[in-house]
Design an enzyme around this catalytic site. Structure first.
Site, mmCIF file in Angstrom:
data_model
loop_
_atom_site.group_PDB
_atom_site.id
_atom_site.type_symbol
_atom_site.label_atom_id
_atom_site.label_comp_id
_atom_site.label_asym_id
_atom_site.label_seq_id
_atom_site.Cartn_x
_atom_site.Cartn_y
_atom_site.Cartn_z
ATOM 1 N N ILE A 9 21.167 1.926 22.730
ATOM 2 C CA ILE A 9 22.357 1.714 21.884
ATOM 3 C C ILE A 9 22.433 2.729 20.743
ATOM 4 O O ILE A 9 23.516 3.001 20.218
ATOM 5 C CB ILE A 9 22.393 0.261 21.350
ATOM 6 C CG1 ILE A 9 23.787 -0.078 20.803
ATOM 7 C CG2 ILE A 9 21.312 0.019 20.284
ATOM 8 C CD1 ILE A 9 24.039 -1.550 20.590
ATOM 9 N N GLN A 12 24.011 8.624 22.095
ATOM 10 C CA GLN A 12 25.437 8.989 22.132
ATOM 11 C C GLN A 12 26.265 7.919 22.857
ATOM 12 O O GLN A 12 27.217 7.346 22.298
ATOM 13 C CB GLN A 12 25.621 10.323 22.849
ATOM 14 C CG GLN A 12 27.107 10.644 23.091
ATOM 15 C CD GLN A 12 27.344 11.842 24.000
ATOM 16 O OE1 GLN A 12 27.764 12.863 23.516
ATOM 17 N NE2 GLN A 12 27.114 11.711 25.282
ATOM 18 N N ASP A 13 25.915 7.642 24.117
ATOM 19 C CA ASP A 13 26.724 6.717 24.923
ATOM 20 C C ASP A 13 26.642 5.297 24.387
ATOM 21 O O ASP A 13 27.644 4.566 24.378
ATOM 22 C CB ASP A 13 26.246 6.712 26.378
ATOM 23 C CG ASP A 13 26.517 8.022 27.080
ATOM 24 O OD1 ASP A 13 26.960 8.979 26.415
ATOM 25 O OD2 ASP A 13 26.286 8.095 28.303
ATOM 26 N N LEU A 85 21.119 2.136 29.324
ATOM 27 C CA LEU A 85 21.358 3.551 28.975
ATOM 28 C C LEU A 85 20.115 4.221 28.398
ATOM 29 O O LEU A 85 20.091 5.445 28.243
ATOM 30 C CB LEU A 85 22.485 3.641 27.936
ATOM 31 C CG LEU A 85 23.756 2.836 28.201
ATOM 32 C CD1 LEU A 85 24.769 3.066 27.087
ATOM 33 C CD2 LEU A 85 24.367 3.224 29.537
ATOM 34 N N GLN A 88 14.447 8.885 28.305
ATOM 35 C CA GLN A 88 14.128 10.221 27.798
ATOM 36 C C GLN A 88 15.117 11.075 28.560
ATOM 37 O O GLN A 88 14.942 11.356 29.743
ATOM 38 C CB GLN A 88 12.666 10.569 28.094
ATOM 39 C CG GLN A 88 12.159 11.831 27.404
ATOM 40 C CD GLN A 88 12.965 13.096 27.683
ATOM 41 O OE1 GLN A 88 13.912 13.431 26.944
ATOM 42 N NE2 GLN A 88 12.638 13.802 28.738
ATOM 43 N N SER A 89 16.182 11.515 27.904
ATOM 44 C CA SER A 89 17.347 12.047 28.622
ATOM 45 C C SER A 89 17.441 13.572 28.593
ATOM 46 O O SER A 89 18.398 14.123 29.120
ATOM 47 C CB SER A 89 18.627 11.447 28.024
ATOM 48 O OG SER A 89 18.910 12.063 26.784
ATOM 49 N N TYR A 100 5.672 10.884 30.785
ATOM 50 C CA TYR A 100 6.417 9.983 29.901
ATOM 51 C C TYR A 100 7.838 9.764 30.443
ATOM 52 O O TYR A 100 8.364 8.655 30.462
ATOM 53 C CB TYR A 100 6.464 10.563 28.476
ATOM 54 C CG TYR A 100 7.285 9.734 27.530
ATOM 55 C CD1 TYR A 100 6.780 8.556 26.995
ATOM 56 C CD2 TYR A 100 8.587 10.110 27.194
ATOM 57 C CE1 TYR A 100 7.549 7.771 26.144
ATOM 58 C CE2 TYR A 100 9.356 9.337 26.343
ATOM 59 C CZ TYR A 100 8.836 8.171 25.823
ATOM 60 O OH TYR A 100 9.597 7.395 24.997
ATOM 61 N N SER A 130 22.668 9.813 37.044
ATOM 62 C CA SER A 130 23.091 11.105 36.499
ATOM 63 C C SER A 130 23.416 12.128 37.584
ATOM 64 O O SER A 130 22.752 12.181 38.624
ATOM 65 C CB SER A 130 21.947 11.648 35.630
ATOM 66 O OG SER A 130 22.151 13.004 35.341
ATOM 67 N N GLU A 132 22.594 14.996 37.421
ATOM 68 C CA GLU A 132 21.403 15.836 37.522
ATOM 69 C C GLU A 132 20.656 15.546 38.828
ATOM 70 O O GLU A 132 19.957 16.412 39.346
ATOM 71 C CB GLU A 132 20.528 15.546 36.296
ATOM 72 C CG GLU A 132 19.418 16.533 36.022
ATOM 73 C CD GLU A 132 19.858 17.947 35.663
ATOM 74 O OE1 GLU A 132 21.022 18.150 35.281
ATOM 75 O OE2 GLU A 132 19.015 18.849 35.793
ATOM 76 N N TYR A 153 13.052 14.862 35.078
ATOM 77 C CA TYR A 153 14.096 13.912 34.665
ATOM 78 C C TYR A 153 14.913 13.473 35.870
ATOM 79 O O TYR A 153 15.135 12.271 36.093
ATOM 80 C CB TYR A 153 15.005 14.571 33.611
ATOM 81 C CG TYR A 153 16.281 13.803 33.334
ATOM 82 C CD1 TYR A 153 16.283 12.687 32.503
ATOM 83 C CD2 TYR A 153 17.496 14.189 33.914
ATOM 84 C CE1 TYR A 153 17.458 11.977 32.251
ATOM 85 C CE2 TYR A 153 18.666 13.492 33.672
ATOM 86 C CZ TYR A 153 18.651 12.382 32.840
ATOM 87 O OH TYR A 153 19.810 11.683 32.604
ATOM 88 N N LYS A 157 15.346 9.786 37.647
ATOM 89 C CA LYS A 157 16.650 9.123 37.817
ATOM 90 C C LYS A 157 16.901 8.783 39.293
ATOM 91 O O LYS A 157 17.547 7.786 39.603
ATOM 92 C CB LYS A 157 17.779 10.020 37.282
ATOM 93 C CG LYS A 157 17.877 10.036 35.755
ATOM 94 C CD LYS A 157 18.487 8.755 35.190
ATOM 95 C CE LYS A 157 18.675 8.826 33.691
ATOM 96 N NZ LYS A 157 19.131 7.566 33.094
#
Ligand code: NAP
Ligand code: F7E
Length: 343
Positions: A9, A12-13, A85, A88-89, A100, A130, A132, A153, A157
């Site tokens: 929270i 950004q999103d 959401l 580690q983005s 991690y 994502s 990605e 990453y 995902k």
């Protein structure tokens, strides 16, 4: 009144989604990490002290790497909808912290799904998947494109994406993947490329900085506005059945094009200020992302509202105000940290 639980929270999103849900009269519960400096800047305008009557936003300490507490929280809150959401983005950082990233971005999703299954709560679950994940796959990418992940990453995902599908099939959970292409805003973290550029260009315009170091200028991304994209998350959970949806604008632009546009809107020639620093290159890069969101358009009635140009204007306007404040402070003898960030 519906209740939502939002991980990430403070990101950004998360901040746009919390605004959106509060506007729709939801009671919103957010998971936040304990930090030695404040990490709630993006949601401070929404938060009221819990002693205030009629407050609708509640924050709970926790971490995606700890499962027992997630279970306790979900059991006590009993949310109707969960928007997961937290992650580690940062793709570049995932090469520095692969274990991690796998734990938080990959297994974090499993921990929440397990918490739903074990507590037996009746809820709808949204997974922040994502673009990605498409990695090296040829554009345009849709729900039918095979994933070819190119970073720790992305691999994390992909794991999360499939575990969501597995819990849907195995246990009948309402669990949906939103495969979102890049989305930006004035609240974007300052080490993601769009914000890094608008922040530096506005500082350069006011004489606070004279150089911007970037990595691969030829990478292309399908960039939308985060405020538009959180509406799609909500729409996905208003459906009768869980499913997977691509959310994208259907336009792609290079980092070079983004940079050139930002600088020229400020009447600056980017060639004079931008240098390439290989430390921002990734060991494996995603060259081009371009989404086909026709399924979401048809099934959810979703389409983006903010154009590429309007997004850039919005980000420049906010960062110019920030740079003006920094200049005022500097002129008054206070310090301002304009040094290069780690990523
Ligand atoms: P963001 O700004 O980086 O926010 C990430 C959030 O996750 C922050 O609230 C962060 O908390 C939280 N978080 C990180 N590690 C955590 C942990 N161990 N336990 C609990 N919370 C943790 O990301 P975003 O851009 O809003 O993206 C939201 C989600 O969508 C992410 O899952 C991202 O991977 C995914 N996504 C983003 C995009 C995009 O273009 N923005 C596109 C597709 C998918 P702190 O504030 O304390 O760091
Ligand atoms: O990079 C290139 C970089 O870090 C975009 C995350 O929200 O979107 C985001 O991941 C492109 C890449 O975003 C710099 O090599 C050049 O090709 O802004 P970014 P990302 O890696 O696309 C996806 C959809 C997510 O899911 C992620 O969570 O820009 N680039 N020079 C640079 N990137 C950065 N960060 N910094 C540079 O100096």
């Amino acid at each position: 009144m519906k209740k939502a639980f939002v991980t990430g929270i403070t990101g950004q999103d998360g901040s746009y989604l919390a605004e959106f849900l509060l506007h729709k009269e939801y009671e919103v519960h957010g998971l936040i990490r304990r930090s030695s400096t404040f990490n709630t800047e993006r949601i401070d305008h929404l938060y009221h002290d819990f002693h205030t009557p009629d407050t609708k936003l509640f924050l709970h300490y926790g971490d995606l790497s700890v499962s027992g507490q997630l279970m306790d929280l979900l059991h006590s809150i009993q949310p109707d909808e969960i928007y997961h959401l937290g992650a580690q983005s940062h793709v570049r950082v995932s090469f520095d912290m692969p274990e991690y990233t796998g734990d938080v971005t990959g297994l974090g999703t499993l921990r929440i799904l397990e918490a739903i299954r074990k507590t037996g709560i009746k809820t709808k679950f949204y997974q922040a998947s994502s673009s990605e994940m498409f990695g090296a796959a040829s554009p345009p990418q849709s729900e039918n494109t095979t994933f070819q992940p190119r970073s720790p990453y992305a691999a994390a995902k992909v794991y999360a994406y499939y575990i969501v599908q597995n819990y849907r099939d195995a246990y009948g959970l309402f669990a949906t993947n939103g495969i979102l292409f890049n989305h930006e805003s004035p609240r974007r973290g300052e080490t993601f490329v769009t914000r890094k550029i608008t922040r530096a260009a506005t500082q350069i315009k006011l004489g606070l900085k004279n150089k911007l170091f970037l990595g691969n200028l030829d990478a292309k991304r399908d960039w939308g506005f985060a405020g538009d994209f959180v509406e799609a998350m909500w729409l996905m959970l208003q459906q009768d059945k869980p499913d997977d949806f691509v959310i994208a604008t259907g336009e792609t632009h290079s980092v070079r094009e983004f940079t050139e546009k930002v600088f020229s809107k400020l009447n600056l020639d980017y060639n004079k200020y931008v240098s390439v620093d290989p430390r921002y290159f990734r060991p494996t890069e995603v060259d081009i992302l371009l989404g086909d969101a026709s399924k979401a358009k048809k099934a959810l009635g979703w389409k983006p509202k903010v154009t590429f140009d309007a997004l850039i204007d919005m980000m420049i306007a906010t960062d110019m105000e920030l740079a003006k404040k920094e200049k005022t402070l500097l002129d008054a003898g206070f310090s301002c940290n304009n040094s290069e960030r780690l990523t």
